[in-house]
Every structure is written in C-alpha cells, then in structure tokens.
Design a protein around this motif. Structure first.
Motif, PDB file in Angstrom:
ATOM      1  N   TYR A   5     -58.405 -35.813  35.584  1.00 16.29           N
ATOM      2  CA  TYR A   5     -57.492 -34.817  36.141  1.00 16.29           C
ATOM      3  C   TYR A   5     -56.392 -35.494  36.951  1.00 16.29           C
ATOM      4  O   TYR A   5     -56.628 -36.466  37.660  1.00 16.29           O
ATOM      5  CB  TYR A   5     -58.243 -33.831  37.044  1.00 16.29           C
ATOM      6  CG  TYR A   5     -59.117 -32.868  36.289  1.00 16.29           C
ATOM      7  CD1 TYR A   5     -58.624 -31.648  35.848  1.00 16.29           C
ATOM      8  CD2 TYR A   5     -60.443 -33.185  35.998  1.00 16.29           C
ATOM      9  CE1 TYR A   5     -59.418 -30.762  35.140  1.00 16.29           C
ATOM     10  CE2 TYR A   5     -61.247 -32.306  35.292  1.00 16.29           C
ATOM     11  CZ  TYR A   5     -60.733 -31.097  34.868  1.00 16.29           C
ATOM     12  OH  TYR A   5     -61.525 -30.224  34.159  1.00 16.29           O
ATOM     13  N   PRO A   9     -50.389 -30.462  37.949  1.00 16.22           N
ATOM     14  CA  PRO A   9     -49.946 -30.326  36.561  1.00 16.22           C
ATOM     15  C   PRO A   9     -48.455 -30.095  36.402  1.00 16.22           C
ATOM     16  O   PRO A   9     -47.932 -30.193  35.292  1.00 16.22           O
ATOM     17  CB  PRO A   9     -50.739 -29.110  36.064  1.00 16.22           C
ATOM     18  CG  PRO A   9     -51.035 -28.328  37.293  1.00 16.22           C
ATOM     19  CD  PRO A   9     -51.246 -29.347  38.374  1.00 16.22           C
ATOM     20  N   ARG A  35     -56.225 -33.898  31.728  1.00 13.86           N
ATOM     21  CA  ARG A  35     -55.775 -32.596  32.231  1.00 13.86           C
ATOM     22  C   ARG A  35     -54.858 -32.749  33.435  1.00 13.86           C
ATOM     23  O   ARG A  35     -54.929 -33.719  34.177  1.00 13.86           O
ATOM     24  CB  ARG A  35     -56.998 -31.762  32.640  1.00 13.86           C
ATOM     25  CG  ARG A  35     -57.936 -31.421  31.491  1.00 13.86           C
ATOM     26  CD  ARG A  35     -57.425 -30.254  30.698  1.00 13.86           C
ATOM     27  NE  ARG A  35     -58.216 -29.989  29.502  1.00 13.86           N
ATOM     28  CZ  ARG A  35     -58.053 -28.924  28.724  1.00 13.86           C
ATOM     29  NH1 ARG A  35     -57.134 -28.033  29.024  1.00 13.86           N
ATOM     30  NH2 ARG A  35     -58.785 -28.757  27.641  1.00 13.86           N
ATOM     31  N   ALA A  36     -54.010 -31.734  33.613  1.00 14.52           N
ATOM     32  CA  ALA A  36     -53.137 -31.657  34.793  1.00 14.52           C
ATOM     33  C   ALA A  36     -52.281 -32.915  34.949  1.00 14.52           C
ATOM     34  O   ALA A  36     -52.106 -33.436  36.025  1.00 14.52           O
ATOM     35  CB  ALA A  36     -53.956 -31.402  36.069  1.00 14.52           C
TER      36      ALA A  36
END
Length: 202
Positions: A5, A9, A35-36
């Motif tokens: 992560y 984001p 992600r993000a």
C-alpha cells in the motif's frame, strides 16, 4: 501473495516494495498487488510471477497509474490466464512512464492525464519504445489536460525496430472498443506519437 500500500492514492507514489531476484508462484489472486500508488523501489530487479490469479483476477500484477514506471526489469510473467500487467487509473496522473518490459500493459479505464491541483503544469505520460498498451472496455482511453492552465502531453518515441502499439484488449478487436486519445488541452510543446500504431478506436 504480496499486497503493498502507498501512503495516499491521490498523491505521489510510495516505493514500498523491494524485490530482487524474486519469484512469486501459485497465488490465488494477483501475484503482486500494488494499491494506493504503492510502487517498486528503484533497485528492484529480476522479478517473475508464475501461475497466479483466478477467473475474476486473471492478471499476475495489479498496479495503479502513476506507479507504472516502477515495474522492475527484467520482468517475467507466465502461466496466467492473461500474462499482462493490469493498470488501474484510480485518480488523475501528473507524470508517469509506461516502461517496455516485454509484457503487455492493460489499462482498465479512463486515464486522466492532468495536474490534480489548481497549479500551472504540463502533465506528461511517456511511452517507452516497444510498449504494447491495450485498452480494456469502452470507457478506456487517455484524456489529456483539464484546462488551459493544466495541460498535458503524451511522449511516445517509438522506433522502426521497437514500435509502440496502442490497441483494443478485446479479441477479436473492433472499432469502438476503446475511447482513444482525447486531447482536451494539449501543451503547446506537446510531442506527438512517432513510430506508433493505434488500432480499434471508435
């Protein structure tokens, strides 16, 4: 197998994953899931993903637009339903490079190439020679610039021996499969596509 992560984001990327001489094998979902706007570190290298994914997530790698430049080299993908890197345009991108890693890149929505803040800036997407960029779905494409102060450009220096290809991800491909490249507000110094082929645009 691996989920990383980023800090935000909608901000700059976070180089939170360092892989060197690493193989990911047999993951039930994405082998590597960024992600993000998580990204690989600059020194990541020699990464392979083998036999991962499922019907709903048939790709070995998921990465968000803005962090695509960090894909390591060399990169090997094999044994998946689709041996492609899935790029998700979660939020507008100010700068990114789509690197040529010898594997197809698939964009699964509309990528807005623009400065997210109310600043004057030229958002830039660079496509390296040899990139095979596939667009998935009727809304997929690249929207360049947001207003007269926040313009954008695509730099795509393809060559005869390493052409850049932009095309539909559908099989068989047809006109209208993807939106195309929509220059809403192009920079005055914009560099246009050279040595590139564009197919399947409605």
């Amino acid at each position: 197998a691996i989920i990383a992560y980023g800090a935000d984001p909608e901000a700059d990327t976070t180089p939170s994953l360092r892989l060197i001489q690493t193989q990911v094998s047999g993951s039930a979902t994405y082998g590597i899931n960024l992600r993000a706007r998580a990204a690989f570190t600059d020194d990541s290298s020699d990464v392979s993903v083998v036999g991962s994914g499922n019907d709903a997530m048939p790709y070995p790698i998921y990465v968000e637009a803005g962090a695509v430049h960090s894909l390591p080299s060399p990169l090997q993908l094999s044994g998946h339903t689709l041996d492609e890197v899935l790029i998700h345009p979660f939020s507008p991108v100010f700068e990114d490079t789509f690197p040529a890693r010898g594997v197809p890149l698939r964009l699964d929505g509309a990528l807005y190439l623009q400065d997210a803040a109310a600043n004057t800036g030229v958002a830039t997407l660079t496509l390296e020679p040899g990139v095979d960029l596939r667009f998935d779905g009727g809304s997929s494409g690249v929207y360049v610039g947001v207003d007269a102060n926040r313009t954008g450009r695509i730099v795509a220096p393809g060559t005869q021996t390493a052409p850049i290809t932009l095309r539909s991800a559908q099989e068989p491909a047809a006109a209208g499969d993807w939106v195309g490249l929509y220059y809403r507000y192009a920079a005055a110094c914009a560099q246009f596509l050279t040595g590139a082929s564009v197919a399947g645009v409605g």
